[in-house]
Design an enzyme around this catalytic site. Structure first.
Site, PDB file in Angstrom:
ATOM      1  N   CYS A 193      37.366  55.929  42.108  1.00 18.04           N
ATOM      2  CA  CYS A 193      35.981  55.462  42.086  1.00 18.04           C
ATOM      3  C   CYS A 193      35.921  53.995  41.667  1.00 18.04           C
ATOM      4  CB  CYS A 193      35.148  56.318  41.134  1.00 18.04           C
ATOM      5  SG  CYS A 193      34.740  57.951  41.800  1.00 18.04           S
ATOM      6  N   CYS A 345      43.848  41.851  43.541  1.00 20.51           N
ATOM      7  CA  CYS A 345      42.754  42.766  43.884  1.00 20.51           C
ATOM      8  C   CYS A 345      41.895  42.937  42.642  1.00 20.51           C
ATOM      9  CB  CYS A 345      43.296  44.092  44.407  1.00 20.51           C
ATOM     10  SG  CYS A 345      44.289  45.013  43.219  1.00 20.51           S
TER      11      CYS A 345
END
Length: 387
Positions: A193, A345
């Site tokens: 998530c 990232c």
């Protein structure tokens, strides 16, 4: 103990639970069952928050909560048991304050620790029902196996982006989680998530399904979700139902089980093992955010490659070239293999995979910025938001 008299409850409790008393399916006897029941929640996050709050409000007599995380600002969008003033606190501490205020008659037990193969059987043993509010596959299989081995119902739920699912596993002759998912997905194929995002209200819907199933099991009323998987699509506001059958060959709940005690779930799910000594060890291809900052300040010739998604780039970015990880193989021709490439990232996971892919494609001078945007925010520039 069968209770039929309201004298079992204090005057304050009779007022508090009056709407339950007037339901024929609950009444005094049903409320007494709730007061005498015990439920263990694994996780005080998106799912655990609404489950814990509603079970406390309903009057479940004893609630246990297992969680070893601390409240982060990014939790507040969905984990409604915590507030702004709780940021930095252990989640179990924050949850305790909220739940005690919701219902002081509920006995609360908190375990500020991870659920592991070593402690899970002991934790589950003292409770009637287990609620799975976890967010990783290793712990889901652990919860499932321990519930089957202990004979405890497992009210399962999971969420991702705009979709969720819920069921009850390990109830009587019903199926377990392994009957539905015999094998975990390959590592890295299903984003968390944190990577993929989740609609803030979604865990409220799935969590309340889990709480409802727990209350029904305690009351002995209605039809449970055992043997059925409810699928919820928030964008379409659509519910679907899939039948789940017990697998006679299941290694846990099947006719000839081969798993008779908790196993190594990190290994089963293909997650890399990490000892207490190697938690801080680097890959030989890792660089620190400070190294990247120095290169940027000195004007070094390198490519800063961001492998997040475009919507993440809009939230915050460090500049450079954006090529989402899923497009990297097709767009690799856009990169100059003769130059140094530093990949980053959000937290370092996707960029590590990108480095692997690029090296397999012949890129030699490629590195991973350890910790990603989160580390950059912590160590270099706090104005860069952690999301």
């Amino acid at each position: 103990m069968i209770v039929e008299s309201a004298d079992f409850f204090s005057t304050e409790e009779r007022i508090r639970y009056s709407r339950h008393f007037t339901l024929p399916e609950v009444g005094v006897g049903g409320q007494a069952k709730l007061k005498q029941a015990s439920v263990l929640l694994i996780g005080a996050g998106g799912l655990g928050a609404p489950v814990a709050m509603y079970l406390a409000a309903a009057g479940v007599g004893r609630l246990g909560l297992v969680d070893f995380d601390r409240v982060d600002q990014s939790n507040l969008q969905r984990q409604i048991i915590h507030g702004t003033n709780d940021v930095g606190k252990p989640k179990v501490e924050s949850a305790e304050q909220t739940l005690a205020d919701i219902n002081p008659h509920v006995r609360l037990q908190f375990f500020n620790e991870p659920l592991t193969s070593e402690n899970a059987m002991q934790r589950v043993a003292d409770y009637d029902i287990v609620i799975d509010g976890t967010d990783n596959f290793a712990t889901r299989y652990l919860v499932n196996d321990v519930c089957v081995l202990s004979g405890k119902p497992n009210c399962y739920g999971s969420i991702f982006q705009f979709e969720g699912q819920a069921s009850v596993f390990g109830l009587g002759d019903g199926p377990c989680y392994r009957c539905l998912y015999p094998k975990p997905p390959a590592p890295g194929t299903v984003p968390s998530c944190a990577e993929g995002g989740v609609l803030g209200v979604l865990p409220g819907m799935i969590g309340m399904i889990q709480a409802t199933e727990a209350v029904k099991l305690i009351l002995g009323q209605g039809m449970s979700l055992s043997g059925r998987l409810v699928l919820y699509d928030a964008l379409q506001m659509r519910f679907r139902e899939v039948k789940v059958r017990r697998d006679p060959q299941c290694p846990v709940c099947g006719d000839h089980p081969s798993i008779t005690r908790p196993i190594d779930y990190q290994e089963f799910c293909g997650a890399p093992k990490m000892s207490s000594t190697d938690a801080n060890e680097q890959s030989p291809w890792d660089v620190q955010p400070g190294d990247v900052q120095q290169r940027l300040q000195t004007g070094a010739d390198f490519i800063l490659l961001d492998v997040r998604e475009p919507h993440e780039y809009e939230i915050c970015h460090l500049g450079g070239t954006l090529i989402p990880l899923g497009e990297l193989q097709q767009r690799v021709g856009e990169l100059d293999a003769s130059r140094e490439i530093i990949v980053h990232c959000k937290m370092g996971g996707r960029s590590a995979k990108a480095v692997q892919q690029l090296r397999q494609l012949g890129f030699e001078n490629v590195h991973n910025m350890r910790g990603g945007i989160h580390a950059w925010s912590d160590e270099i520039d706090s104005s860069v938001p952690k999301y």
